[in-house]
Design a protein around this motif. Structure first.
Motif, short mmCIF file in Angstrom:
data_model
loop_
_atom_site.label_atom_id
_atom_site.label_comp_id
_atom_site.label_asym_id
_atom_site.label_seq_id
_atom_site.Cartn_x
_atom_site.Cartn_y
_atom_site.Cartn_z
N GLU A 140 -8.15 2.99 0.33
CA GLU A 140 -7.76 4.35 0.71
C GLU A 140 -6.62 4.88 -0.14
O GLU A 140 -6.44 6.09 -0.28
CB GLU A 140 -7.37 4.38 2.20
N LYS A 141 -5.85 3.96 -0.73
CA LYS A 141 -4.73 4.34 -1.60
C LYS A 141 -5.13 4.30 -3.08
O LYS A 141 -4.31 4.54 -3.95
CB LYS A 141 -3.56 3.37 -1.39
N SER A 191 0.46 2.37 -6.75
CA SER A 191 -0.20 3.60 -7.19
C SER A 191 -1.68 3.34 -7.43
O SER A 191 -2.11 2.20 -7.62
CB SER A 191 0.44 4.09 -8.49
N GLY A 201 0.81 -1.22 0.00
CA GLY A 201 0.00 0.00 0.00
C GLY A 201 0.84 1.27 0.00
O GLY A 201 0.38 2.32 -0.46
N GLU A 202 2.06 1.16 0.48
CA GLU A 202 2.96 2.32 0.53
C GLU A 202 3.69 2.56 -0.77
O GLU A 202 4.19 3.67 -1.01
CB GLU A 202 3.98 2.14 1.67
#
Length: 295
Positions: free
Chosen positions: A101-102, A76, A72-73
């Motif tokens: 949320e991403k 894209s 998730g970090e």
């Protein structure tokens, strides 16, 4: 398609190979540098073209949670994550919300096929939005067995792993029935060819199955199973199936008994059976020594 595969163990490695044989480009990442194509998750993501597809095949629980959080970090919006491990279906819902949320999509896929899947294909049970599942059709078509069946879009997020959970619960019950039948045949002084009896059931009977084929194969390798210990782990799905049955008030006596039988296998000298022996001795004088109780 181009796809990233995280976790290149017995399942993930063979799935990556089947996908490559089917013409897909697979970039794999594993903590073992001997089998990994990418040096890190970041390297994996950089080598994939957007919008990316990443399939996670690591153990359920914390390894999966940590991997999805890390993805998730670095992914894209528009990218898509597949969890093909044996995760709990409620964890899927948490992971999907976290990635949403991403702007990253999520599909859960229950995978069955074991070490034989590379050649025979994998049964696939998917959960998620229809658009995301449809996007993965080329991958699913390559991984599943030949023929009309072997894949189902089971429902929304969590449905794939819920279906796989129930599949594994049924597997517990079937394995237990075969095991009990084998023990009874072995205990009999009437049947002298136990492996032959099982082999005779492989064709034309109502219990013919792949599990029966594997049982016959095991007896061919070790006719009295003397090389094995009577110990069987449970991988978690059996417990989850029984708990889900409690939550939905659905009786599962066979699957529940099969799960408890695995717990019994871990007791070299069952404490509860000691108490049963003690009680039988108290009311009926049925004395059993410790040595006799263990024989």
């Amino acid at each position: 398609m181009q796809i990233g595969m995280i976790g290149l163990g017995k399942m993930g490695g063979n799935m990556a190979e089947r996908l490559r044989r089917g013409g897909h480009e697979v970039i794999g990442y594993d903590r073992d540098p001997e089998v990994s194509d990418a040096a890190s998750l970041e390297d994996l993501v950089e080598r994939l073209q957007a919008p990316r597809v990443v399939w996670v095949m690591v153990p359920a629980g914390e390894p999966t949670r940590a991997t999805i959080t890390a993805l998730g970090e670095v992914l894209s919006p528009g990218d898509l994550v597949i969890d093909g491990g044996n995760s709990h279906y409620k964890d899927d819902q948490k992971h999907a919300a976290e990635l949403a949320e991403k702007g990253v999509g999520f599909v859960d896929v229950g995978v069955s096929g074991g070490v034989w899947g590379l050649e025979n294909g994998y049964a696939l049970m998917a959960g998620g939005d229809a658009e995301n599942v449809q996007r993965l059709t080329p991958v699913f078509e390559t991984l599943r067995p030949q023929g009309p069946d072997g894949f189902v879009h089971a429902g929304s997020i969590g449905a794939g792993h819920f279906a796989k959970m129930v599949h594994n619960g049924i597997e517990y019950g079937m394995m237990q029935a075969f095991a009990e039948g084998w023990e009874l045949l072995e205990a009999s002084d009437v049947v002298t060819d136990v492996p032959g009896a099982f082999a005779s059931w492989r064709h034309g009977t109502v219990i013919r199955s792949w599990l029966l084929d594997l049982l016959v194969r095991a007896l061919e390798q070790d006719p009295d199973l003397s090389e094995l210990k009577g110990y069987a782990e449970d991988s978690g799905e059996g417990r989850w199936t029984v708990q889900a049955a409690v939550d939905h008030a659905v009786p599962l006596p066979a699957i529940t008994a099969a799960l408890y039988a695995r717990f019994t296998s871990r007791q070299a000298d069952s404490p509860s059976m000691k108490m049963i022996a003690a009680l039988r001795n108290q009311f009926g004088g049925h004395a059993v020594t410790s040595a006799e109780g263990q024989s």
